[in-house]
Write a protein that holds these residues in place. Structure first.
Motif: not given
Ligand SMILES: Nc1nc2c(ncn2[C@@H]2O[C@H](COP(=O)(O)OP(=O)(O)OP(=O)(O)O)[C@@H](O)[C@H]2O)c(=O)[nH]1
Ligand SMILES: [Mg+2]
Length: 343
Positions: A147-157
């Motif tokens: 879920i590496d990419d998901d965590l990065l996306f959630v943080n960017a959001a």
């Protein structure tokens, strides 16, 4: 603001480091099988709890009670301009929700790994227990990396949404539209404490002006929308259109300002076309046409009044008719304070 105070989202690497280093510390405090059990318990609960916290920090987009449609669409517009979602084809709030549900999945998975390996660390020798515990750690790390990419996306959001300026969708709101230079900002500043204060949103390079004014103990919000409601709908890009549809959930009355002289570079015909387009899109709320700069009436075309059919005329320059425009908007809203438990 509902997206204020969202915590930073850890990266998968940060989370794995934290879980395993705490686990190592917990292991050192114990002996034998207990050390292995304690390590498993610590690592899986840190991963599981932290990931769950990432998700629960967000309001639930599935409930209008938690996320007003204005904020939903606003977030959609803001996130549309955000980094690519790891989820194929997903954009905006939809992409965020999918990433959050991936994070929730990983949180549950870490707990399951705990429950699966816990029995294997009992009634056995320490070497076997250690082997199992290491296997459990490898699986936890694997889940978190997935879920590496998901965590990065959630943080960017989170970064994109947390600094959105204060606009309260619950307050009765007067939206001010019209071509550039017609006097939108002057109008909002004249009536409110805004004094040129603008709030920057990622979807427009021009600041959105927000001011407040009380009338009969009710606070009205005036919103100036340069860069959005200042040109024909077909000239808006996708993100701007989304921002406009967010405004449709916000506004209780729309004022379309015109400068009939057309001196600012936009002929009256174009301005009226914009007015008609706005009236069509915002058909759920009153849309008033306001002719501004009446102090320069001598420069208006002869048939300007006839063509405009304006609801009000004013001059911010001289002050004439400005209060009346506000009063007309208030009256059009016909806002009555909502009294709880009434009727
Ligand atoms: N003569 C005259 N000038 C006015 C009046 N109202 C505004 N102006 C002037 O018109 C110009 C544009 O006013 P703004 O309030 O910046 O217009 P705006 O609609 O906010 O423009 P954008 O932010 O570019 O979309 C300024 O120079 C104002 O001083 C008016 O009633 N009479
Ligand atoms: Mg302006």
């Amino acid at each position: 603001m509902i997206f204020e105070g969202l915590p930073t989202t850890p990266t998968s690497e940060e989370l794995i480091d934290k879980a395993f280093s705490r686990a190592a510390r917990a292991g050192r405090a114990k002996q034998g099988l207990e050390a292995q059990q304690s390590m498993l318990q610590t690592a899986t609960s840190i991963v599981s709890d932290n990931l769950e916290n990432v998700v629960t920090a967000w309001p639930d987009f599935g409930y209008e009670d938690e996320v007003h449609p204005f904020y939903y669409e606003l977030a959609d517009a803001v996130l549309a301009g955000e980094t690519d979602s790891p989820v194929e084809g997903a954009t905006g709030v939809d992409a965020l929700r999918q990433s959050l549900s991936e994070v929730m999945w990983a949180s549950r998975k870490a707990r399951e790994i705990h429950d699966e390996y816990q029995p294997r660390l009992r009634k056995t020798d320490v070497d076997t227990a250690r082997k199992h515990r290491k296997q459990a750690f490898a699986r936890v790390a694997d889940i978190v990396e997935q879920i590496d990419d998901d965590l990065l996306f959630v943080n960017a959001a989170r970064n994109a949404l947390r600094d959105l300026p204060e606009i309260n969708p619950e307050e009765p709101t007067i939206v001010v539209a019209g071509y550039p230079n017609v006097g939108k900002s002057s109008f909002v500043n004249e009536l409110t404490n805004a004094r040129g204060e603008t709030a920057s949103y990622p979807f427009t390079t021009k600041g959105i002006g927000v001011g407040h004014r009380e009338h009969d103990h009710i606070r009205y919000q005036l919103v100036d929308t340069p860069g959005l409601l200042d040109r024909p709908p077909e000239d808006r890009n996708e993100i701007e259109s989304q921002a406009v549809s967010a405004i449709a959930h916000l506004g209780d009355c729309m004022l379309v300002l015109c400068d009939p002289s057309g001196e600012a570079g936009y002929p009256l015909a174009d301005q009226l076309e914009l007015r008609d387009a706005i009236a069509a899109q915002f058909d759920a709320i009153p849309v008033l046409t306001v002719a501004n700069k009446v102090d320069r009436e001598d420069r208006w075309p002869d048939d300007a009044r006839e063509r405009m059919g304006a609801d009000r005329e004013m001059s911010i320059e001289s002050g004439e008719g400005v209060e009346e425009v506000f009063d007309a908007a208030v009256e059009a809203i016909g806002h009555e304070p909502e009294l709880p438990f009434e009727g």
